[in-house]
Write a protein that holds these residues in place. Structure first.
Motif, PDB file in Angstrom:
ATOM      1  N   LYS A  44       0.789  -1.184   0.022  1.00 31.60           N
ATOM      2  CA  LYS A  44      -0.151  -0.228  -0.143  1.00 31.60           C
ATOM      3  C   LYS A  44       0.893   1.361   0.173  1.00 31.60           C
ATOM      4  O   LYS A  44       0.421   2.442   0.221  1.00 31.60           O
ATOM      5  N   VAL A  57      -0.086  -6.113  -5.926  1.00 30.87           N
ATOM      6  CA  VAL A  57       1.024  -6.477  -6.604  1.00 30.87           C
ATOM      7  C   VAL A  57       0.343  -7.879  -7.582  1.00 30.87           C
ATOM      8  O   VAL A  57      -0.581  -8.494  -7.037  1.00 30.87           O
ATOM      9  N   GLU A  69      -1.641  -5.908 -14.268  1.00 28.80           N
ATOM     10  CA  GLU A  69      -2.558  -7.059 -14.349  1.00 28.80           C
ATOM     11  C   GLU A  69      -1.506  -8.194 -14.728  1.00 28.80           C
ATOM     12  O   GLU A  69      -0.750  -8.071 -15.795  1.00 28.80           O
ATOM     13  N   SER A  70      -1.482  -9.572 -13.846  1.00 30.08           N
ATOM     14  CA  SER A  70      -0.459 -10.235 -14.410  1.00 30.08           C
ATOM     15  C   SER A  70      -0.758 -10.836 -15.651  1.00 30.08           C
ATOM     16  O   SER A  70       0.285 -11.310 -16.279  1.00 30.08           O
TER      17      SER A  70
HETATM   18  N1  LIG Z   1      -6.182  -9.405 -11.129  1.00 26.60           N
HETATM   19  C1  LIG Z   1      -4.910  -8.903 -10.769  1.00 26.60           C
HETATM   20  C2  LIG Z   1      -4.826  -9.450  -9.209  1.00 26.60           C
HETATM   21  C3  LIG Z   1      -3.787  -9.111  -8.213  1.00 26.60           C
HETATM   22  C4  LIG Z   1      -4.023  -9.336  -6.807  1.00 26.60           C
HETATM   23  O1  LIG Z   1      -5.029 -10.009  -6.351  1.00 26.60           O
HETATM   24  N2  LIG Z   1      -3.026  -9.136  -6.116  1.00 26.60           N
HETATM   25  C5  LIG Z   1      -3.054  -9.435  -4.441  1.00 26.60           C
HETATM   26  C6  LIG Z   1      -1.901 -10.488  -4.278  1.00 26.60           C
HETATM   27  S1  LIG Z   1      -2.415 -12.001  -4.702  1.00 26.60           S
HETATM   28  C7  LIG Z   1      -2.939  -8.354  -3.878  1.00 26.60           C
HETATM   29  O2  LIG Z   1      -1.936  -7.377  -4.063  1.00 26.60           O
HETATM   30  N3  LIG Z   1      -3.771  -8.343  -2.677  1.00 26.60           N
HETATM   31  C8  LIG Z   1      -3.633  -7.175  -1.701  1.00 26.60           C
HETATM   32  C9  LIG Z   1      -4.731  -6.156  -1.715  1.00 26.60           C
HETATM   33  O3  LIG Z   1      -5.413  -6.328  -2.587  1.00 26.60           O
HETATM   34  O4  LIG Z   1      -4.673  -5.409  -0.819  1.00 26.60           O
HETATM   35  C10 LIG Z   1      -3.591  -9.813 -11.343  1.00 26.60           C
HETATM   36  O5  LIG Z   1      -3.770 -10.965 -11.867  1.00 26.60           O
HETATM   37  O6  LIG Z   1      -2.556  -9.278 -11.311  1.00 26.60           O
END
Ligand SMILES: N[C@@H](CCC(=O)N[C@@H](CS)C(=O)NCC(=O)O)C(=O)O
Length: 226
Positions: A44, A57, A69-70
Motif C-alpha cells: 500500500k 501486486v 494485471e498479471s
Molecule cells: N487481477 C490481478 C490481481 C492482483 C491481486 O489480487 N494481487 C493481490 C496479491 S495475490 C494483492 O495485491 N492483494 C492485496 C490487496 O488487494 O490489498 C492480477 O492478476 O494481477
C-alpha cells in the motif's frame, strides 16, 4: 534489456509468481524488483499507489510502460520478446486457442481455490457459514474435475495445453502449486499432482519459488478436508 524493468511483488502471490516465471522464461533475469511484505502492508506504499490505483501486486514497469494485471504482463512480455527465451504462445491457431482458453480458465480455478483455502481470511467471523464453505468446496471439486479431464484427455506427460510448456503453464502453475502446499488430498486431483511433480523443478519455476515456501515447505492445511 531487463535493467529498465521494475517488478513490485510479494511472496506467495500467484499473480506475482506467474509474472516472475514469465520473466525467467523470456530470459529477462536482472530486472529490478521490490519485494513487499503483505504483513507490513508494504504493497500500500505511495510508490505502488502511484502506478497502480488498486495498490496491488504485481505492479510492473518497463521504461514508461506500466502494467499491473498479471495476465497482461505475461502477454506483454511474450509479445515484446517473442524471439527471446521460450516461445510461450504458439502461432498455430488451434494450439494458440487452447493456450488462451486454459490461461483464462485459470481465473476460475484460482478463485474457487481461494474461496475454500482462504475462506476465514476473506469472511469475517460473524459472517461465516458452514453451508457457504460446503458450497465453495463443492464448486472447487467440480472445477478440479474439469482440469483432471483436460489432463486425462491429453495423456500422460502433457502440459496444460499440449506437449509443450506454454503460457497456460506459466499462469496456472502457481495456482496448482497451492494444492499440495495446503494439503489437498492427492486423490482429489491425481493428474494435476502428476503434472505438478513434472513441472515443479523447471528452472524458471525453481528460480521464482515463493520465499516463505522455501523456508517452510508445508503451508496451513486449509485444503485438507476437500
Ligand atoms: N487481477 C490481478 C490481481 C492482483 C491481486 O489480487 N494481487 C493481490 C496479491 S495475490 C494483492 O495485491 N492483494 C492485496 C490487496 O488487494 O490489498 C492480477 O492478476 O494481477
Amino acid at each position: 534489456m531487463a535493467q529498465n524493468m521494475m517488478l513490485y511483488w510479494a511472496s506467495g502471490s500467484p499473480p506475482c509468481w506467474r509474472v516472475m516465471i514469465a520473466l525467467e522464461e523470456k530470459l529477462l533475469q536482472g530486472y529490478k524488483q521490490k519485494h513487499l511484505s503483505f504483513e507490513k502492508n508494504e504493497h500500500k506504499c505511495e510508490e505502488v499507489k502511484a502506478l497502480n490505483p488498486r495498490a496491488q501486486v504485481p505492479t510492473f514497469k518497463h521504461g514508461d510502460i506500466v502494467l499491473n494485471e498479471s495476465f497482461g504482463v505475461c502477454l506483454y512480455l511474450e509479445n515484446t520478446f517473442k524471439s527471446q527465451g521460450t516461445r510461450l504462445i504458439p502461432d498455430d491457431p488451434a494450439e494458440q486457442a487452447l493456450v488462451y482458453q486454459r490461461m483464462f480458465e485459470t481465473e476460475n480455478l484460482q478463485q474457487k481455490m481461494y474461496d475454500v483455502a482462504f475462506y476465514e481470511w476473506y469472511v469475517p467471523e460473524g459472517e461465516r457459514l458452514e453451508s457457504a464453505l460446503k458450497r465453495n468446496k463443492e464448486n472447487l471439486i467440480t472445477e478440479l474435475k474439469l482440469w483432471e479431464g483436460y489432463l486425462e484427455k491429453m495423456g500422460k506427460g502433457s502440459y496444460l495445453a499440449g506437449k509443450n510448456f506454454t503460457m497456460a503453464d506459466v499462469v496456472c502453475f502457481p495456482v496448482i502449486a497451492y494444492f499440495p502446499y495446503l494439503h489437498c488430498p492427492k486423490e482429489r486431483c491425481p493428474r494435476l499432482m502428476e503434472y505438478y511433480e513434472m513441472v515443479k523443478d523447471r528452472p524458471s519455476i525453481k528460480a521464482s519459488w515463493p520465499l516463505e515456501w522455501q523456508k517452510k515447505p508445508e503451508g496451513p492445511d486449509t485444503l485438507k478436508n476437500l
